[in-house]
Design an enzyme around this catalytic site. Sequence first.
Site, PDB file in Angstrom:
ATOM      1  N   GLU A  46       0.884  -1.212   0.036  1.00 43.45           N
ATOM      2  CA  GLU A  46      -0.205   0.190  -0.135  1.00 43.45           C
ATOM      3  C   GLU A  46       1.241   1.327   0.019  1.00 43.45           C
ATOM      4  O   GLU A  46       2.052   1.364   0.611  1.00 43.45           O
ATOM      5  CB  GLU A  46      -0.908  -0.109   1.420  1.00 43.45           C
ATOM      6  N   ASP A  57      -5.561   8.667  11.509  1.00 36.76           N
ATOM      7  CA  ASP A  57      -3.669   7.490  11.944  1.00 36.76           C
ATOM      8  C   ASP A  57      -3.072   8.638  12.772  1.00 36.76           C
ATOM      9  O   ASP A  57      -3.431   9.452  12.902  1.00 36.76           O
ATOM     10  CB  ASP A  57      -2.904   7.867  10.182  1.00 36.76           C
TER      11      ASP A  57
END
Lengths: 263, 415
Positions: A46, A57
């Site tokens: 990714e 995140d």
Amino acid sequence: MNALQQLFLTKKQNLLSLFFTAGYPQVDSTTQIIEAAETAGIDFLEVGMPYSDPLADGPVIQQSSTRAIANGMTLELLFRQLERIKNRVKIPLLLMGYLNPVLQYGMVRFVQHAHACGASGVILPDLPLDEYDQEYRKLFEEYDLSPVFLITPQTSEERIRWIDQLSNAFIYVVSSAATTGKQQDFGQSQQSYFQRLQAMKLKNPLIGGFGIHNRQTLQQAWQNLNGAICGSAFLKKLDIAPAPGKAIEMLMNDLEIQKKQKV
Amino acid sequence: MTSNQKLFSEKHTTSSSEKVIKHNIPNERGFYGNFGGAYIPEMLYPNVDELRSNYRQILESDTFRQDFGLLLRDYVGRPTPLFYARNLSKKAGAKIYLKREDLCHTGAHKLNNVVGQALMAQHLGKRRIIAETGAGQHGVATATVCALLRIPCTVFMGSKDMARQKPNVMRMQMLGAKVIAVESGSQSLKDATNEAIRHWINHPADTYYLIGSTIGPHPYPDLVARLQSVISKEIKVQLLREEGTENPTHVIACAGGGSNAAGAFFHFIGNGKTRLIGTEAAGEGVDTKLTAATINSGKAGIIHGCKTLLMQTADGQVVEAHSVSAGLDYPGIGPLHAHLHQTGLAEFIPVTDTEALEAAMMLSREEGIIPALETAHALAALEKMAFKPTDVIVISLSGRGDKDLQTYQQYFTKP
């Protein structure tokens, strides 16, 4: 059929994928990391498209994004970098990021360029399912890009089935309700969540992410799901290793994977 | 129009073709025309969905309405007066009324929303409240109500803002809230919001996220607008008494995230009688980099879970806003306002730091009211517009100026 879908035809378990932020630690690291990952036998990657406000995140990926943006990383540059190596590497690539930079780039143009530089799929965690279904599904299909969606332990069965129906590569199984890099070892709750998913007999492979950082977490994902994605733990190694190849080696040590066993 | 912009506007036609029943209320998916929605990662979905599926029912329940009404009256101090500003009227050549939100407990309209959402949290069975704050006004309001209702409270605040706004940090702590310094990104409001959302992702079951403005994923913009709509509801009743009409010719309010403007506009939106004017913080000027005039200088995109206008780079990275007023220092604006702008139902004019500072002094001298810097942006509109003697103008006096004395002092004692 894209490279990622082909991979899942032949390999159905113990898949290992890495997430990294494009343009981190250096702006040119992107292609070096991809080549090193292919050499090390990583199954797919990714490629994170850095964003100023990455809501889902934790601090490790946030900081890598801030650094990458400061390094001058943009979507334009990322596509140029990927274009440069697309004939040299075969490892399937997914682009992962937030919706806003993609919308500014233009969704049609983004999908065309992603396809042109050899990407197999796209993960945009803040793209609503209904919006994908109604507005972008045809476009993704036209350019042979697989959309990948996230599910968490709180995602309802009905929603998981909808995601399964919209997906054609894999489902990203978020290990717990938490931002990236926040998890300790997996416990009973993850185990029962993974088993609940298995019992649903979904058509897509299940790849676990968020919190894969040692033998215990990797093995638990491998035993219950089709594979695992390692992100924050890999970025931490990239930060201290002299080269991407070394960072992967250090990560493999932490995960206690022998290189031979992997291939 | 570039191909990008074209794509963007094409993309929007699907949602805009859906029925918008009223312009002040979003559709089922949370869209005001082209703006709004819920662009959130799956980790947030259950939290937001829980609120979305319950908020309307709770708002309309008898117990909520009763508790909210009593607290607004006896704790917040509502209704706030609608004050006929004689001197200001003479100066402007029209009738000017000030809606005195500055007289609310804690000194601004912010508390209306906080009281409502804290009750909402209790109805949902949540045991903790988290909030983001920029200058600290929303943080103080949240800490205040959480003390009253005995709900543990954590406020996220950029470390830069904490250094700039020490008295508010002390207020929150005195009220028993935990203030967490946010070190990520630009260490200001946008990052405090990110951090609050991240915290919510990590504590989904027992925590309520109390957003301070008409921003964020659906249903927040609608929820906050409804809770603040008490401002325009009262204006209608009060103006009828004073002027024999419910509808002023103009309503003027400042807009950062847009909760005060949403509340002041709410019941006048689309009535065909009232011009709605929002003032944005232009900072050093709309054409400079040091601005927070989102509508006048931003582009459509996604910030904090909703589609709206925001200040961003060509690559879609969110940029930092600048304004002398910390409460307007936000790179986005509520989706309701983006919609009102796009449809022409409201107009948004930029006001610079200097214009706002001068307007604050003007009100202090004309009416004996020291306004907040945010509010001063609304007052500055008077200088920029021409009025008829028959005009009846309501200005939302959103907050009081005690917190801004240092800034005023620095500016007005400058050699």
